[in-house]
Design an enzyme around this catalytic site. Structure first.
Site, PDB file in Angstrom:
ATOM      1  NE  ARG A  23      44.113  42.344  40.638  1.00 37.56           N
ATOM      2  CZ  ARG A  23      45.339  42.400  40.377  1.00 37.56           C
ATOM      3  NH1 ARG A  23      45.995  41.838  41.394  1.00 37.56           N
ATOM      4  NH2 ARG A  23      45.638  43.173  39.146  1.00 37.56           N
ATOM      5  CE1 TYR A  27      35.384  42.115  35.020  1.00 36.33           C
ATOM      6  CE2 TYR A  27      34.515  43.835  33.165  1.00 36.33           C
ATOM      7  CZ  TYR A  27      34.092  42.839  34.367  1.00 36.33           C
ATOM      8  OH  TYR A  27      32.897  42.698  34.563  1.00 36.33           O
ATOM      9  CD  GLU A  28      39.320  45.815  38.056  1.00 35.95           C
ATOM     10  OE1 GLU A  28      40.230  46.043  38.780  1.00 35.95           O
ATOM     11  OE2 GLU A  28      38.502  46.890  37.642  1.00 35.95           O
ATOM     12  N   GLY A  29      42.841  42.658  35.829  1.00 40.52           N
ATOM     13  CA  GLY A  29      44.169  41.768  35.930  1.00 40.52           C
ATOM     14  C   GLY A  29      43.920  40.358  35.345  1.00 40.52           C
TER      15      GLY A  29
END
Lengths: 592, 592
Positions: B292, B432-434
């Site tokens: 993140r 992406y990545e949350g």
């Protein structure tokens, strides 16, 4: 997911914010009734949904192509254009004496929104033809009118605007294309023009180029520019000395050919003067102003389309469990953060639509009012609103399209989904027909001073009147709409005074530094007032027994805008009034 | 226009905001000195400029391709990756016992920014390898460590994160991939994973997949997920039962292959458990948190690249005449509205960089501090800052890239210019990545309550301390920095109290409704405080005789941020605290 024209929202906005009913009652629109308007828009909506929208994705994939100077549009494009013009849609706003239907700009604006939402690459072509028609009606000789207007009005031929050259974009003073008098009343045009939308294509048998160029004895700068009509095929059927050299490889609107045009490879393209020599910029402004509104409508259009697609996806896609549910995955539309994204998209779109339609109505009154004083007032209101309509709508077009990608999550980044295309398409609108920075500068330096500031003051007074009505309203669903909107309008009022004062005291730097945030501030106040007007009407209709559930939705949307978006006004005010500090040290900050 | 790594800005941010000097003095970083850090970053900058950046445009045009399951990267990609890993850049943050250099996350973060600015499609690959290394170091058996870590640390092999499935994106509870115990200690993995970055490629001889899957007897939901290591080639050299089915056709980062991976076509891919059964999500979080931050750095990176390109264009392109000049066209960088765009780009980029580097330093202290209490404090600070670093930086990545297109005018819409690629590339990072919505929810519901709210209070107190120093500062160049920043921090403080109260009183809807604007508000206050810290240091250095002109630029940039960007805080506060009204009627508003 394809497009469904939001005709009822469109009609509601036309009637209850843009003032269609009032204009009909005032007799401004002649025979046109609200019912007829509704019927026309229903029909336009069907055409947009059924014929144009299905082409959008294919058009993006294929794009327009060029081979040996011949431009081919995407599969289906030619047939759709033919059906569209034969159905009379191009002729809708055209003058009756040249075969048009003479319908108002307001009505046509709603149509322009729908064509562009169905496919922005399709919709941009007619925008230019319609602009050219207006310029020719206003400035061309009777001979030119009789030769070209009928076929342009019907859409049998299309038109282009040839302004930009490599060294002359925002700054037309730098324009170099040349025109020489040939002695027979015509001119010979030479030069290169870039970014010419639909400069060459296979949709029609002829293309009418409106071209800015300089006469040999013209003064330097913008006062030495003349406007010429240069047809692809001359009246005798021979090919004119103009060709498309290449197409741009663009981020979006792939199906719209963006051409580099070469005039005069073989001695000069034959052109006819439009208007007077050296007064070309004036003529061009006629078409540019309406094109600016049309580009604003493109912003609304792409936002509407992106919103529809995101909303449909949010109903379909299930992830996580919403508050209050106990098992299984919820559709993501049930999650507050997704709701915030969708409501932001919808509220911005509705506000931009309202501003564009208000602008269209003002343009209509500027032409159609009997009383010259009322014409002037309307003209100045249209002038004030046009840069706001163009810049705000296209800015939010990008913001909404980007949120639309976000709502789709990973699928939004995959081209097949279509959400990304809207973002790519949307990106041109803040740039062309005058960048949004140019619009903001126009608003602040040319429009605020209209009638000594009275034009903008009157507009703010009208916004305040809406707040006055809101304050008398006790329906709880309005929440904090009244105070939030009042604050936004007061911020606008103070920022307006500050800028008028800056202009009066020749503090041009301060005025220019604040232009972009000021335009946004104006739009937040104006957009909020417009949504509140619609919500008040919806509320009254509901109280009167109208059971349409859309009414409660309009109140909720207005409230969302006031409580979540218009609250940005105070920060923008501070930016306008105290943010010009960067003028001193910008060079240092940008150098380090 | 290519990329020039802004090493001096990077080092200044590391030293004077992220606290490199302090950490070195505290002994947290062992032998590392400021001089050595500078030398490493100079070298990394050269590599990014000279080797990676030139590939970016070609990579976009060619993309990665697939034929019969074999993925080929763009021309030059393989050579660049080889040179990059052989130069030791992949090993920079890796553990010393496996051949890494054991250098801090802070230093590596600066490098990650540079790799991604040079080419985001290149930079994302190593982010995943580095994340996998951390997960294996923390959770894998000694046997797995000894078999895989050395080659992953050197970069001889790369790694992937296999989380997402068609029905399981943000909601991993819905994950269906299966793992069966084979009896010999290994597992057989079957299932389909989508959006797998660098899931298949030709850069290295082997690829190590970290895969989330369920055991047959696993509980439902996220507590029944285990993590497995599934290599493309098994230790005996045979091909494992995993293949790339297809590549996504994406909006951007074309050179990064985004794969649909099929595990277990022929009975099951052989996998080894990482960590404990059913505790896979825990292990995955180890790698996700750092990923993140890395994605946040991608936002900074693309913003920096877009800014550099726009600034160069603005110096080169001449249009119009700036105030105070009398003839000829001025470079557009001389126009206030263009300056506003460029300063907005630069200020947002600098603020996001500062937040990311602060996060990196907190991660380092969470690992490296001797004292457990200090480790815990640092860990919670890192936890608090990570969602802000990810979401704010990637949001501004998009905003800055879009402004970059705008500064280019019509040329920005033409792909050859390269500005549009940055916008296309930037669009994935908020997803992406949350997604950034997930980040905001994480910040509000999980991070604000850390240590009963003390973690966030301490962070706000540190921001206030900066304002305290500003208030004692009389240098006129700071303008209204102190009051504007103070207002922003007080807005953050009130909104924080409101949300903590909402969470305590179980008003979860209100907390979720305000999450996204709260995260932005946090970032404006934190970013403003960080820029002010840098400006105060720059001012002190200038007063001490340091003639670097960058110092005055840092003060001007901080002022611009405070007076033009941080002023948005009040509106965001109102949105957080009063904007949840939409929860009641969202369904109505979205239905109409």
């Amino acid at each position: 997911m394809t497009y469904r024209a939001p005709v009822s929202d469109i009609v509601f906005t036309m009637r209850h914010v843009a003032g269609l009913d009032r204009a009909v009652a005032d007799g401004v629109y002649g025979d046109l009734s609200v019912d007829l308007s509704q019927a026309i828009l229903d029909e336009a909506g069907r055409f947009a949904n059924d014929v144009i929208a299905p082409l959008n994705r294919e058009g993006d994939k294929h794009g327009a192509t060029i081979e040996n100077g011949v431009v081919t549009t995407a599969p289906g494009w030619k047939e759709a254009y033919k059906a569209w013009s034969e159905a009379g849609w191009n002729a809708l706003p055209g003058p009756v004496e040249y075969g048009g239907q003479g319908l108002p700009t307001l009505l046509n604006s709603a149509c322009v929104e729908m064509w562009n939402a169905a496919s922005m690459a399709f919709g941009i072509g007619p925008v230019l033809t319609m602009g050219a028609i207006e310029a020719l009606v206003a400035h061309a000789s009777d001979d030119l009118k009789s030769r070209y207007l009928e076929k342009l009005v019907s859409g049998e031929w299309t038109a282009t605007m040839n302004l930009t050259e490599p060294q002359a974009g925002s700054d037309l003073a730098a324009l170099r294309s040349r025109a020489e008098r040939s002695g027979d009343g015509t001119y010979r045009i030479t030069g290169q023009k870039i970014f010419i939308t639909y400069g060459e294509h296979d949709l029609t048998d002829n293309i009418v180029h409106l071209v800015l160029a300089r006469l040999p004895d013209a003064p330097a700068g913008t006062r030495g520019i003349s406007l010429f009509l240069v047809p692809k095929f001359l009246p005798d059927g021979t090919r004119n000395d103009v060709r498309c050299h290449s197409l741009e490889h663009k981020l979006g609107i792939h199906a719209s050919p963006t051409c580099t045009m070469i005039f005069g490879d073989n001695g000069g393209a034959v052109g006819w003067l439009v208007g007077e020599e050296n007064r070309g910029l004036n003529c061009m402004f006629t078409m540019m102003n309406n094109a600016r509104l049309a580009v604003g409508l493109q912003g609304v259009a792409i936002a509407e389309r992106a919103y529809q697609q995101a909303l449909a996806y949010a109903h379909e896609r299930r992830q996580g469990r919403a508050i209050g549910t106990t098992e299984g995955m919820s559709p993501i539309v049930a999650h507050p953060d997704v709701q915030r994204n969708l409501l932001t998209m919808k509220a911005l779109t509705a506000a931009a639509r309202a501003i564009c339609y208000m602008t269209a109505e003002a343009i209509d009154r500027a032409h159609l009012e009997q009383d010259p004083a009322r014409r002037k007032t309307a003209h100045e209101r249209a002038s004030l609103l046009t840069p706001v309509a163009k810049a705000f709508s296209t800015d939010i077009g990008m913001e909404v399209a980007s949120l639309g990608v976000q709502v789709h999550g990973g699928m939004g980044f995959v081209e097949e989904t279509g959400a990304a295309q809207h973002l790519r398409d949307a990106r041109i609108a803040p740039i062309y027909e005058g960048t949004n920075g140019i619009q903001a500068i126009d608003l602040v330096t040319r429009k605020l001073p209209l009638s000594g500031g009275e034009t903008v003051r009157a507009q703010i007074a009208a916004m305040r009147a809406v707040v006055g009505r809101l304050l008398k309203e006790s329906t709880p669903a309005f929440g904090a709409t009244a105070p939030r909107l009042r604050d936004a309008i007061e911020s606008l009022d103070r920022a307006t005074s500050y800028l008028l004062h800056a202009l009066a005291s020749n503090a041009q730097g301060e005025a220019l530094a604040g232009a972009t945030p000021y335009l946004r501030l104006f739009a937040l106040a104006q957009g909020g007032a417009a949504l509140a007007e619609m919500a008040l009407t919806a509320n009254a209709l509901g109280a009167g027994g109208d059971k349409d559930p859309a009414h409660a939705g309009r109140i909720a949307l207005c409230r969302f805008f006031a409580e979540n978006i218009a609250v940005g006004a105070k920060g923008l005010e501070e930016t306008v009034m105290g943010g010009a500090g960067f003028l001193q040290d910008a060079t240092l900050a940008l150098a380090s």
